[in-house]
Design a protein around this motif. Structure first.
Motif, PDB file in Angstrom:
ATOM      1  N   PHE A 258      14.175  54.419  53.921  1.00  0.00           N
ATOM      2  CA  PHE A 258      13.849  54.852  55.279  1.00  0.00           C
ATOM      3  C   PHE A 258      12.427  54.417  55.625  1.00  0.00           C
TER       4      PHE A 258
ATOM      5  N   ASN B 251      17.572  59.032  61.968  1.00  0.00           N
ATOM      6  CA  ASN B 251      18.546  59.470  60.958  1.00  0.00           C
ATOM      7  C   ASN B 251      18.989  58.277  60.107  1.00  0.00           C
ATOM      8  N   SER B 252      19.410  58.568  58.881  1.00  0.00           N
ATOM      9  CA  SER B 252      20.061  57.559  58.041  1.00  0.00           C
ATOM     10  C   SER B 252      21.565  57.659  58.265  1.00  0.00           C
TER      11      SER B 252
ATOM     12  N   LEU C 146      23.303  53.138  51.457  1.00  0.00           N
ATOM     13  CA  LEU C 146      22.086  53.853  51.854  1.00  0.00           C
ATOM     14  C   LEU C 146      20.900  52.905  51.746  1.00  0.00           C
ATOM     15  N   LYS C 147      20.032  52.975  52.736  1.00  0.00           N
ATOM     16  CA  LYS C 147      18.854  52.102  52.718  1.00  0.00           C
ATOM     17  C   LYS C 147      17.588  52.942  52.696  1.00  0.00           C
TER      18      LYS C 147
END
Ligand code: SF4
Ligand code: SF4
Length: 404
Positions: free
Chosen positions: A43, A317-318, A40-41
């Protein structure tokens, strides 16, 4: 996963209606953690639908032009009276965002003193009391996960706060390691008007600003640092989930136990020593797997039906987490055409109920995923999610005064 009674911290005041104590599931980590499939990065706020709406075709201007057209055409639910109520609801929000929100701010009367080593447990109880006194409907605390802080300012919040320029990197000092998350309930009856103008969303922004900025003032007067925010600086939904206030839903909004998705979120970043709350599971993820009412009723088809995916539709979106990603620009484009915001997905959701004894009783089944399809069927059959087209919830809807 453990079963525990309602109270999670000593003297827990997160939920004012704790008289309804009964068994609930507390989790060692937030329920979304098991759906993470990749890295996960952080945003970039410039990629949100709202920010893209500012730069991709100046959609806010078009939306407001359409709202004026609705007024001129005397469209029921979108008259000048409705429009005026919408803007009136925003009054405090407009002022606070330009002066207080997303800013560090100094204390007003404090002359350099500071509470000496306040006990985190006692301090948490006090902060929750103050938040509820100010008007929050629920409150939780979490340790800040830096992943939820935006990498850069987006156009939308930069425009409304004037606190920074779009594209300015966001680097919150490490000292801000706690977030107080507040939940603000939107009125059930008023929200039933959507997609006509419903001013409940707007007045909630004013309440978010009032509660967050007042709580930040309180913390600063104790000698600690505080930054009040509505949607600014970071993703409110995962912070609320971390703070034990609900779970992620198919429609992409926070689902609370008490009010379903009919809420708005404000938050205060602080260095005040506070005890984090425990994440909870209220059965939403499994409920949404069997229900897709929001997806079926979404006029723009922005909500995904079927199983989750860890792919992104686009840069709004992620990726790397299994969920139901929203087609943010499809949603926003519908708002533009509608000439006002839209909360149809909230209106039709079976979890959107008044927090009454009757609905709390039914919720016991929903939380445990018992008879889910039956609950959804009867919810629609009984017409719970239908739009309220009556314009008579208030005397000010008198048609004799809507003509221009
Ligand atoms: S706000 Fe309206 S258009 Fe957007 S996802 Fe919900 S129902 Fe669809
Ligand atoms: S309408 Fe159904 S699927 Fe959509 S968020 Fe509500 S419970 Fe979940």
């Amino acid at each position: 996963m453990g079963l525990s009674l309602w109270a999670r911290n000593p003297g827990d005041l997160s939920r004012p209606e704790s008289a309804q104590e009964y068994l609930m599931r507390l989790l060692p980590e937030p329920s979304y953690k098991k759906f993470i499939t990749g890295e996960l990065k952080r945003f970039d706020e410039r990629d949100t639908g709202f920010s893209r709406g500012v730069v991709e075709g100046n959609k806010y201007t078009v939306m407001h032009e359409n709202s004026v057209r609705n007024i001129e055409k005397l469209i029921p639910g979108k008259t000048i009276l409705d429009h005026a109520l919408w803007v009136a609801g925003r009054t405090v929000d407009y002022i606070l965002r330009k002066k207080e929100m997303a800013r560090e701010g100094a204390p007003i009367y404090n002359r350099g003193y500071r509470l000496e080593n306040p006990d985190p447990s006692a301090m948490t109880k006090i902060i929750k009391e103050v938040a509820l006194w100010l008007g929050a409907d629920l409150v939780g605390v979490t340790k800040l996960n830096p992943l939820w802080i935006y990498t850069h300012w987006g156009h939308h919040n930069a425009m409304y706060t004037s606190a920074a320029e779009p594209g300015i990197p966001i680097n919150l000092p490490e000292e801000y390691d706690r977030v107080i998350v507040m939940i603000h309930e939107m009125d059930h009856e008023r929200l039933r008007r959507t997609p006509a103008v419903e001013s409940e969303t707007d007045i909630m922004y004013s309440k978010m600003g009032w509660c967050a900025s007042s709580l930040a003032t309180y913390i600063r007067e104790l000698g600690f640092r505080a930054i009040p925010c509505g949607n600014e600086l970071g993703l409110s939904i995962p912070m609320a989930i971390d703070a034990g206030l609900g779970e992620l839903s198919r429609m992409g909004l926070l689902m609370t136990r008490e009010f379903g998705p009919r809420v708005r979120i404000s938050k205060v970043f602080t260095n005040l020593p506070l005890l984090p709350d425990t994440p909870v599971e209220i059965g939403i993820q499994r409920f949404c797997e069997k229900c897709s009412v929001c997806a079926e009723h979404c006029p723009s088809r922005a909500i995904m039906s079927g199983p989750r995916t860890d792919k992104a539709w686009d840069r709004s979106n992620s990726a790397g987490i299994l969920k139901w990603p929203l087609k943010a620009m499809d949603c926003f484009n519908w708002w533009v055409a509608n000439g006002t915001h839209c909360s149809i997905c909230i209106r039709v959701c079976p979890w959107n109920k008044p927090n009454t004894l009757f609905h709390r009783s039914i919720r016991l089944l929903a939380e445990r995923n018992l008879f889910t399809k039956g609950l959804v069927f009867f919810d629609e059959l009984l017409g719970y999610g239908k739009q309220d087209k009556r314009n008579d919830y208030s005397a000010i809807q008198d048609p004799s005064v809507t003509k221009l």
